[in-house]
Scaffold this motif. Structure first.
Motif, PDB file in Angstrom:
ATOM      1  N   SER A  54       0.808  -1.221   0.000  1.00 44.24           N
ATOM      2  CA  SER A  54       0.000   0.000   0.000  1.00 44.24           C
ATOM      3  C   SER A  54       0.841   1.271   0.000  1.00 44.24           C
ATOM      4  N   TRP A  55       2.046   1.191   0.529  1.00 40.08           N
ATOM      5  CA  TRP A  55       2.909   2.368   0.642  1.00 40.08           C
ATOM      6  C   TRP A  55       3.980   2.418  -0.451  1.00 40.08           C
ATOM      7  N   SER A  56       3.874   1.552  -1.464  1.00 42.27           N
ATOM      8  CA  SER A  56       4.937   1.421  -2.459  1.00 42.27           C
ATOM      9  C   SER A  56       5.186   2.700  -3.269  1.00 42.27           C
ATOM     10  N   LYS A  57       4.189   3.571  -3.346  1.00 42.75           N
ATOM     11  CA  LYS A  57       4.388   4.822  -4.086  1.00 42.75           C
ATOM     12  C   LYS A  57       5.442   5.706  -3.431  1.00 42.75           C
ATOM     13  N   LYS A  58       5.683   5.483  -2.154  1.00 45.81           N
ATOM     14  CA  LYS A  58       6.690   6.275  -1.449  1.00 45.81           C
ATOM     15  C   LYS A  58       8.101   6.012  -1.994  1.00 45.81           C
ATOM     16  N   ILE A  59       8.310   4.844  -2.593  1.00 49.36           N
ATOM     17  CA  ILE A  59       9.665   4.447  -2.974  1.00 49.36           C
ATOM     18  C   ILE A  59       9.839   4.334  -4.484  1.00 49.36           C
ATOM     19  N   VAL A  60       8.949   4.967  -5.245  1.00 53.73           N
ATOM     20  CA  VAL A  60       9.021   4.887  -6.709  1.00 53.73           C
ATOM     21  C   VAL A  60      10.368   5.378  -7.229  1.00 53.73           C
ATOM     22  N   THR A  61      10.878   6.437  -6.646  1.00 50.38           N
ATOM     23  CA  THR A  61      12.124   7.030  -7.143  1.00 50.38           C
ATOM     24  C   THR A  61      13.377   6.484  -6.458  1.00 50.38           C
ATOM     25  N   LYS A  62      13.219   5.529  -5.567  1.00 46.33           N
ATOM     26  CA  LYS A  62      14.357   4.999  -4.819  1.00 46.33           C
ATOM     27  C   LYS A  62      14.935   3.763  -5.511  1.00 46.33           C
ATOM     28  N   LYS A  63      16.198   3.486  -5.240  1.00 46.51           N
ATOM     29  CA  LYS A  63      16.794   2.227  -5.673  1.00 46.51           C
ATOM     30  C   LYS A  63      16.214   1.114  -4.806  1.00 46.51           C
ATOM     31  N   LYS A  64      15.941  -0.045  -5.435  1.00 45.82           N
ATOM     32  CA  LYS A  64      15.253  -1.110  -4.709  1.00 45.82           C
ATOM     33  C   LYS A  64      15.858  -2.472  -5.052  1.00 45.82           C
ATOM     34  N   ILE A  65      15.956  -3.329  -4.028  1.00 47.73           N
ATOM     35  CA  ILE A  65      16.406  -4.704  -4.218  1.00 47.73           C
ATOM     36  C   ILE A  65      15.655  -5.587  -3.242  1.00 47.73           C
ATOM     37  N   ILE A  66      15.351  -6.804  -3.649  1.00 47.40           N
ATOM     38  CA  ILE A  66      14.668  -7.751  -2.770  1.00 47.40           C
ATOM     39  C   ILE A  66      15.486  -9.031  -2.721  1.00 47.40           C
ATOM     40  N   ILE A  67      15.757  -9.530  -1.509  1.00 45.07           N
ATOM     41  CA  ILE A  67      16.697 -10.637  -1.316  1.00 45.07           C
ATOM     42  C   ILE A  67      16.015 -11.818  -0.635  1.00 45.07           C
ATOM     43  N   GLY A  68      16.085 -12.995  -1.252  1.00 45.46           N
ATOM     44  CA  GLY A  68      15.640 -14.215  -0.598  1.00 45.46           C
ATOM     45  C   GLY A  68      14.150 -14.313  -0.378  1.00 45.46           C
ATOM     46  N   ILE A  69      13.352 -13.774  -1.302  1.00 46.01           N
ATOM     47  CA  ILE A  69      11.909 -13.770  -1.126  1.00 46.01           C
ATOM     48  C   ILE A  69      11.303 -15.085  -1.618  1.00 46.01           C
TER      49      ILE A  69
END
Length: 222
Positions: free
Chosen positions: A96-111
């Motif tokens: 729900s809060w993902s719009k806050k990080i649209v402009t940020k670098k993002k990585i997801i580990i071990g999901i």
């Protein structure tokens, strides 16, 4: 640099807390920056992970967002009603809060990802993941689930469960534990089937007088 570390840190579940703590330690070893926890459930959880919770007004200072491993993008094997409650809860917690990080670098580990029978939630998860620089899944089931649902961006990587990164130096010698402390044996569900599978482990541990079996999930769910 300020890094926001997110994960399944809402119920102080031992396994989930351990995974986030491992990632927190990795990030702290990478250089001089601050790791913060945007939505951690309590100060106790934050202390156990090793970073602090941030306020709403600090989001603008975040440079990078890291999602730690967990099963919060895979629905439980339960009734229709419970599944829908799970979807609503996990939407609020993780999307729900993902719009806050649209402009940020993002990585997801071990999901862990899948199954996701709810079409709306599945599309939202896939759309969200495509915005990440790297999506490292923890097992072949997650990898093939994404592939079978036509999710094939270049950012997808087959990895392993983060807990598998713990080496010999991270494991305390049982004989040293026995001198001063109790041993808590962590099992997901304590039942006949589990006890049968873990019988050899139990036989090995029974010589230690301080053995206790614990249940550590005060709040059910991811």
């Amino acid at each position: 640099m300020k890094i926001a570390l997110h994960g399944s840190y809402f119920g102080r579940n031992f396994g989930d807390t351990l995974i986030i703590k491992i990632v927190n330690n990795w990030l702290n070893e990478c250089g001089e920056h601050e790791v913060v926890l945007p939505f951690v459930s309590s100060e106790d959880e934050a202390m156990e992970i090793g970073s602090r919770k941030i306020n709403e007004n600090e989001w603008q200072d975040i440079d990078c967002v890291v999602f730690a491993g967990g099963g919060y993008f895979g629905e439980p094997n339960s009734s229709f009603l419970k599944k829908n409650k799970w979807y609503i809860r996990n939407w609020k917690r993780h999307l729900s809060w993902s719009k806050k990080i649209v402009t940020k670098k993002k990585i997801i580990i071990g999901i862990g990802i899948g199954p996701l029978s709810n079409t709306f939630f599945r599309k939202k998860v896939f759309s969200f993941l495509k915005k990440f620089e790297k999506v490292i899944v923890r097992d072949q089931e997650s990898f093939f689930f994404l592939k079978s649902n036509a999710y094939e961006p270049s950012n997808l990587i087959l990895g392993a469960d983060i807990a598998c990164s713990l080496g010999v130096n991270n494991i305390i010698n049982l004989s040293e534990i026995h001198k001063t402390n109790k041993i808590a044996l962590h099992l997901p569900i304590v039942g006949n089937e589990v006890m049968t599978k873990f019988s050899s482990v139990l036989n090995f541990l029974y010589e230690y007088e301080g053995l206790e079996i614990i249940r550590d999930i005060p709040v059910k769910g991811n």
